[in-house]
Design an enzyme around this catalytic site. Structure first.
Site, short mmCIF file in Angstrom:
data_model
loop_
_atom_site.label_atom_id
_atom_site.label_comp_id
_atom_site.label_asym_id
_atom_site.label_seq_id
_atom_site.Cartn_x
_atom_site.Cartn_y
_atom_site.Cartn_z
N GLU A 38 63.66 68.77 -27.91
CA GLU A 38 63.16 69.95 -28.75
C GLU A 38 62.23 69.42 -30.04
O GLU A 38 63.00 68.69 -30.64
CB GLU A 38 64.17 70.93 -29.21
CG GLU A 38 63.61 72.05 -30.02
CD GLU A 38 64.89 73.05 -30.55
OE1 GLU A 38 64.62 73.77 -31.53
OE2 GLU A 38 65.87 72.77 -30.24
N ARG A 264 77.69 63.02 -24.44
CA ARG A 264 76.72 62.46 -25.47
C ARG A 264 77.21 61.13 -26.15
O ARG A 264 78.70 60.98 -26.26
CB ARG A 264 76.28 63.52 -26.34
CG ARG A 264 77.39 64.08 -26.96
CD ARG A 264 76.83 64.93 -28.42
NE ARG A 264 76.13 66.13 -27.85
CZ ARG A 264 74.73 66.21 -28.44
NH1 ARG A 264 74.42 65.47 -29.38
NH2 ARG A 264 73.86 67.11 -27.90
N LYS A 274 70.23 66.47 -35.32
CA LYS A 274 69.07 66.56 -36.22
C LYS A 274 69.16 67.35 -37.24
O LYS A 274 68.35 66.99 -38.12
CB LYS A 274 68.14 66.99 -35.28
CG LYS A 274 67.42 65.92 -34.04
CD LYS A 274 66.05 66.61 -33.30
CE LYS A 274 66.93 67.15 -32.19
NZ LYS A 274 65.88 67.66 -31.08
P1 ATP Z 1 70.72 67.48 -31.99
O1 ATP Z 1 71.97 68.03 -31.59
O2 ATP Z 1 70.51 65.94 -32.43
O3 ATP Z 1 69.67 68.23 -32.51
P2 ATP Z 1 69.78 67.88 -29.26
O4 ATP Z 1 70.56 68.23 -27.87
O5 ATP Z 1 69.69 69.47 -30.05
O6 ATP Z 1 70.32 66.99 -30.35
P3 ATP Z 1 67.24 67.78 -28.09
O7 ATP Z 1 65.99 67.54 -28.74
O8 ATP Z 1 67.50 68.97 -27.27
O9 ATP Z 1 68.43 67.50 -28.97
O10 ATP Z 1 67.74 66.60 -27.02
C1 ATP Z 1 66.80 66.05 -25.84
C2 ATP Z 1 67.77 65.56 -24.96
O11 ATP Z 1 68.57 64.51 -25.24
C3 ATP Z 1 68.88 66.69 -24.19
O12 ATP Z 1 68.85 66.30 -23.01
C4 ATP Z 1 69.95 66.22 -25.09
O13 ATP Z 1 71.09 66.40 -24.15
C5 ATP Z 1 70.02 64.59 -25.17
N1 ATP Z 1 70.81 64.24 -26.33
C6 ATP Z 1 70.82 64.71 -27.62
N2 ATP Z 1 71.54 64.29 -28.37
C7 ATP Z 1 72.01 63.22 -27.58
C8 ATP Z 1 73.38 62.26 -27.56
N3 ATP Z 1 74.05 62.11 -28.94
N4 ATP Z 1 73.63 61.57 -26.42
C9 ATP Z 1 73.19 61.74 -25.37
N5 ATP Z 1 71.94 62.40 -25.18
C10 ATP Z 1 71.70 63.20 -26.18
MG MG Z 2 68.85 70.92 -28.18
#
Ligand code: ATP
Ligand code: MG
Length: 561
Positions: A38, A264, A274
């Site tokens: 995102e 994760r 984020k």
């Molecule tokens: P955040 O919680 O940091 O905002 P998010 O999951 O909302 O992370 P996205 O931009 O939606 O962030 O993530 C893109 C991809 O990266 C998704 O498939 C998500 O599952 C993966 N991802 C995000 N954080 C992690 C993590 N700590 N370990 C492994 N994969 C991750």
């Molecule tokens: Mg997300």
């Protein structure tokens, strides 16, 4: 198909096993994966795990991996984030298939699918407000209640949905919901919202749309449209999988990607979300998203991390199904392993103390040669100017050295690496502060290169920089951003309370060998005996070079904690 990279060593993780089986049985000819960030912040080390998994699989099995921006939440998204994400993925060494994609490319298709669901009697426009929605939803123990708008005829729903799209309703007054099961034990299946009204400009579609699709609805259909075979996501989406499948099954789409969840990445001494990283930037606890203390990809790059070290780290931690916290030392060790081989050696005195060689000619500047890498002669040597006045590290001298102290002190002889053997003569002190000011020595003119002509044993070897030719530099000594392993452990304490006030200590008076002026941008080097360092591209000016400490030579954290 054999996984080349891992064959013979580590067993394949459960996702690669599934993919291998699907290729063997002919279910798929090749895998197609996607990385779906995102664009609401910079990528962090957790994303690197997902990137290495998705792009790694595409590389290993001759498949494709798409980069798709999940841009369904217009209020929080910006083109600047899109650009930083593209840069980071490329820097990690991966290439996405064709052009990058955006969920917003599919807004019209998604709208048409929603209309199809309405016609099938599988979606309806609901006018409950947010509070009522919550009430009707029920809880984990109580079933939900059906919305009074649930049984509207399809034509009425279609008409209302069109009006939502045309901007005829205010935000929050209407939503489109799937008609599934208000009594499902899975709350995600209790008539989830598919569309909401948002009067917000979108960074790509402008003001074309007044309604925006929800993540769950968008994601499965975007995967389907792109022909994704395996949709890999983190464990928190496990409970969303039934909805992912419901949308595709109900619409009887031609392709039905398989969602697989993995754990994760959590790292000790940092936070990963984020939202929290954004707060640290906005509230100025760090200087920017790419502050070298941040565990963002851009922060790690500026800190001097190499793409290889991050990829190796992701390989080392592997992919599993249960959440765990990885020690920061694991990441740092991968970096050390990589830099130990790749980084050129340089000399910089971080805390200078002057040494005067009494019997060395006043104006002579000799050139001695230092090895660029102790184990790799192919990396060659470099000139180091040697002169009467030099700087050594303040802690390489002791007035009253203990027995096993092999550096400089009264009565001692020490090797100036690549230079000469020098013998202590005397030292002076500042009368008021008592601080040692200068050391006087004599040198053995026969010992050039640091070898004793008579074979006498000189145990200690220290580094030095010519006072005449050395270059003053600033050095940022970075340490971990948080003082505790898990800053989020206690929900009652704000994670920011655990910030380490010593995470950045600036050394103003370091003196470096002149060769450091010729470093390549992005090159990380070893300052002998001190650690790995790189030039900070943001803080450096033409008059003052600023170095970042990338990582210490050894894991000293456990000792100093
Ligand atoms: P955040 O919680 O940091 O905002 P998010 O999951 O909302 O992370 P996205 O931009 O939606 O962030 O993530 C893109 C991809 O990266 C998704 O498939 C998500 O599952 C993966 N991802 C995000 N954080 C992690 C993590 N700590 N370990 C492994 N994969 C991750
Ligand atoms: Mg997300």
């Amino acid at each position: 198909m054999e996984n080349k990279e891992d064959s013979g060593s580590k067993p394949l993780d459960f996702i690669r096993q599934i993919i291998g089986d699907d290729l063997k049985t002919g279910k798929h000819q090749r895998p197609v994966t996607r990385f779906p960030p995102e664009p609401n912040g910079f990528l962090h080390i957790g994303h690197a795990k997902s990137i290495c998994l998705n792009f790694g699989i595409a590389d290993e099995y001759q498949g494709n991996c798409n980069l798709r921006f999940d841009d369904t939440n217009p209020s929080k998204e910006e083109m600047a984030y899109v650009n930083s994400i593209k840069k980071d993925v490329e820097w990690l060494g991966f290439t996405w298939s064709e052009k990058e994609r955006y969920a917003s490319d599919y807004f019209q298709q998604l709208f048409d699918f929603a209309s199809a669901l309405i016609k099938m009697g599988k979606a309806y426009v609901c006018e409950l407000n947010a509070e009522q929605m919550r009430e009707y939803r029920g809880t984990l123990t109580d079933p939900g209640k059906k919305s009074p708008y649930r049984d509207r005829p399809a034509e009425e729903n279609l008409e209302l949905f069109e009006k939502m799209k045309a901007g005829q309703f205010r935000e929050g007054s209407h939503v489109l919901r799937a008609k599934i099961d208000m009594e499902s034990p899975n709350l995600n299946m209790r008539d989830p919202v598919l569309y909401r009204i948002l009067n917000v400009e979108h960074h790509r579609t402008g003001d074309t749309w007044k309604i925006y699709p929800m993540y769950d609805y968008t994601h499965c259909l975007s995967d389907m449209i792109e022909g994704i075979t395996h949709s890999l996501c983190t464990l928190e989406f496990q409970d969303h999988r039934p909805l992912y499948n419901w949308v595709l099954e109900t619409l009887e789409t031609h392709c039905h990607p398989r969602q697989i969840e993995f754990a994760r990445l959590n790292l000790s001494y940092t936070v990963m979300s984020k939202r929290k990283l954004l707060r640290m930037v906005e509230d100025r606890h760090v200087e920017s998203w790419d502050d070298p203390r941040m565990l963002t990809i851009s922060g790690l790059r500026r800190r001097g991390y190499t793409p290889d070290s991050i990829r190796n780290f992701c390989k080392t931690i592997g992919v599993g199904k249960s959440d765990s916290r990885i020690e920061m030392g694991v990441l740092e060790n991968e970096l050390r392993n990589d830099l130990n081989v790749s980084a050129n050696r340089k000399v910089c005195v971080l805390d200078p103390l002057k040494v005067i060689i009494d019997n060395y000619p006043e104006d002579l500047i000799e050139e001695v040669r230092g090895k660029n890498h102790p184990q790799d002669p192919d990396k060659g040597t470099r000139p180091l100017p040697f002169s009467k006045e030099l700087y050594i590290e303040r802690n390489d001298f002791m007035e009253e050295p203990p027995k096993k102290y092999f550096r400089l002190g009264p009565g001692k002889e020490v090797r100036l690496k690549y230079g000469y053997l020098v013998q202590y003569v005397s030292h002076t002190k500042n009368k008021e502060s008592g601080e040692i000011e200068e050391i006087h020595c004599t040198y053995d003119p026969e010992s050039k290169g640091g070898f004793a002509p008579d074979g006498r044993k000189v145990k200690g070897t220290i580094h030095w920089v010519s006072a005449a030719k050395g270059v003053p530099v600033t050095v940022n000594m970075y340490d971990r951003l948080f003082k505790v392993e898990n800053p989020e452990a206690d929900k009652a304490i704000d994670f920011l309370e655990h910030l380490n006030p010593q995470s950045k200590v600036v050394l103003q008076g370091a003196i470096a060998e002149p060769g450091l002026l010729e470093l390549q941008p992005g090159e990380t080097v070893q300052f002998e005996r001190q650690g790995y360092f790189c030039i900070d591209p943001v803080e450096s000016t033409t008059d003052n070079i600023v170095f970042n400490r990338t990582v210490t030579l050894r894991d000293s954290w456990e000792l100093t904690k």
